[in-house]
Structure formats: C-alpha cells, structure tokens
Motif scaffolding. Structure first.
Motif, PDB file in Angstrom:
ATOM      1  N   TYR A  38       0.830  -1.201   0.000  1.00  0.00           N
ATOM      2  CA  TYR A  38       0.000   0.000   0.000  1.00  0.00           C
ATOM      3  C   TYR A  38       0.864   1.250   0.000  1.00  0.00           C
ATOM      4  O   TYR A  38       1.984   1.261   0.503  1.00  0.00           O
ATOM      5  N   THR A  39       0.322   2.285  -0.595  1.00  0.00           N
ATOM      6  CA  THR A  39       0.926   3.616  -0.556  1.00  0.00           C
ATOM      7  C   THR A  39      -0.212   4.611  -0.376  1.00  0.00           C
ATOM      8  O   THR A  39      -1.334   4.380  -0.818  1.00  0.00           O
ATOM      9  N   GLY A  40       0.094   5.701   0.270  1.00  0.00           N
ATOM     10  CA  GLY A  40      -0.886   6.753   0.481  1.00  0.00           C
ATOM     11  C   GLY A  40      -0.198   7.933   1.116  1.00  0.00           C
ATOM     12  O   GLY A  40       0.951   7.837   1.548  1.00  0.00           O
ATOM     13  N   GLU A  41      -0.889   9.042   1.169  1.00  0.00           N
ATOM     14  CA  GLU A  41      -0.255  10.215   1.740  1.00  0.00           C
ATOM     15  C   GLU A  41      -1.279  11.075   2.449  1.00  0.00           C
ATOM     16  O   GLU A  41      -2.385  11.277   1.952  1.00  0.00           O
ATOM     17  N   ILE A  42      -0.902  11.518   3.628  1.00  0.00           N
ATOM     18  CA  ILE A  42      -1.661  12.546   4.319  1.00  0.00           C
ATOM     19  C   ILE A  42      -0.696  13.705   4.531  1.00  0.00           C
ATOM     20  O   ILE A  42       0.506  13.567   4.296  1.00  0.00           O
ATOM     21  N   SER A  43      -1.204  14.824   4.959  1.00  0.00           N
ATOM     22  CA  SER A  43      -0.359  16.021   5.027  1.00  0.00           C
ATOM     23  C   SER A  43       0.846  15.865   5.946  1.00  0.00           C
ATOM     24  O   SER A  43       1.884  16.476   5.713  1.00  0.00           O
ATOM     25  N   THR A  44       0.772  15.035   6.970  1.00  0.00           N
ATOM     26  CA  THR A  44       1.876  14.941   7.924  1.00  0.00           C
ATOM     27  C   THR A  44       2.891  13.852   7.604  1.00  0.00           C
ATOM     28  O   THR A  44       4.030  13.931   8.037  1.00  0.00           O
TER      29      THR A  44
END
Length: 139
Positions: A36-42
């Motif tokens: 999995y890959t993903g991104e949140i602001s932090t």
C-alpha cells in the motif's frame, strides 16, 4: 442506507429489532500479499502486509506499519488466482487498531469487481460462513 431488520422474539411477547448486517457484501477469509501507498499532510504511508478477509466493498489488512484512519491508499493485492496483482487506487481507511486496518474500496472498476467476486465465489465454503449473518443481498 435502509436498515434491514429481523424480528427477534422476547420474553414479554414484544418484538425487538436487530440489524442483520451492516456490510454491503460478503467477505471471505483469505490471506493475500498486499502493498500500500498513500499520503496525508503529515506523513507518507507505505508498507506491506496480508489481507485477513476480502469482499467487493473492501478488505481487512494486517500490515508492517500502522496507517491513519481517513487516509486514501493505493493497494496492490496479489490474489492467489495466477493473474497479475490487482491495483486499486482508492481504498479509504475506515478502521485502525495498531497495525490492523480495514479499507473500503471507493471506486472499483467493473473488471476488478468481477474478478474479486469470481474469486470470492470460488473461495467460499459453507464452513467459512456464519449462520448469523446475511450471506447475499439483492440490490
């Protein structure tokens, strides 16, 4: 979403109602490798793990790193069906407990939906289903 209910008799002859199932589709217990890959602001989210179960609406994952609830992930799931891995670009994290999480597939192509459903139908067995839950829903 309308709640399906089942009448449950009580001692005083009054009827109480309980939901049959809140899931949109049946899940089958299956262990598949997943990245999995993903991104949140932090922080970026990247890792791998195994599925605990799978349905056309989502799956539960045990991973090497925790993810954050609300994150939108891209999953690469290697189904044991000898076809190339599924790449699902919009899996929304809806539940987290340590390194376990559940995701809901937000946009699933017709091709991916058919492949997952076919895999589930081939994998499902009478012993793997609970008698207390709805097995299938007609929409």
């Amino acid at each position: 979403m309308a709640s399906n209910s089942m009448v449950k008799p009580t001692m005083n002859s009054r009827r109480s109602y309980e939901p049959i199932d809140n899931r949109f589709s049946e899940r089958v217990v299956v262990t598949c490798r997943v990245r999995y890959t993903g991104e949140i602001s932090t922080q970026p989210h990247q890792g791998e793990g195994l599925t605990k179960n799978l349905s056309v609406s989502g799956c539960q994952i045990i991973s090497d790193r925790p993810v954050t609830r609300g994150t939108l992930l891209t999953l690469t799931i290697a189904l044991p069906d000898e076809l190339p891995p599924l790449i699902l670009s919009s899996a929304h994290v809806v539940w987290v407990s340590g390194c376990q999480s559940s995701v809901r597939f937000m946009r699933l192509s017709q091709e991916h939906r058919k492949r997952i459903q076919s895999f589930i139908w081939k994998s499902i067995s009478r012993d793997s289903l609970s008698d207390t839950r709805t097995r299938f829903r007609l929409a």
